[in-house]
Design a protein around this motif. Structure first.
Motif: not given
Length: 104
Positions: A1-26
């Motif tokens: 079940e998903t609701f309207a959200i006021q605060e998005e989930p955050i990975f690490g320090e944000g989007e840049a760290s998500l991209i870095k993680y995926i790039t380094e681990n693929t």
């Protein structure tokens, strides 16, 4: 079940760290390199209210070799800071691109 959200989930320090993680681990599958297969795999998943990554699926794939690797990387993502609605943690769906580009 998903609701309207006021605060998005955050990975690490944000989007840049998500991209870095995926790039380094693929790991580009050797068979895919040999067959010149490249492109972007879109993965859909939920960040649960406890910050876990769950329900990982290929939304738009290219080739089983790349799809499987994209699934593996996303399934292994470390915990996120969960999204919130009215101060309470909630499940939030995400779609992320995992890019495979051959370098010559």
């Amino acid at each position: 079940e998903t609701f309207a959200i006021q605060e998005e989930p955050i990975f690490g320090e944000g989007e840049a760290s998500l991209i870095k993680y995926i790039t380094e681990n693929t790991n580009y599958p050797v068979d895919a390199i040999e067959q010149n297969i490249e492109g972007t795999v879109y993965i859909r998943f939920v960040v649960t209210k406890t910050g876990e990554v769950d329900n990982v699926r290929v939304l738009k794939g290219i080739d089983p070799l790349l799809n499987d690797e994209a699934l593996r990387v996303v399934r292994e993502l470390p915990k996120w800071t969960p999204g919130k609605n009215n101060g309470n943690p909630v499940n939030v769906w995400f779609i992320i691109p995992v890019k495979f580009k051959l370098q010559y």
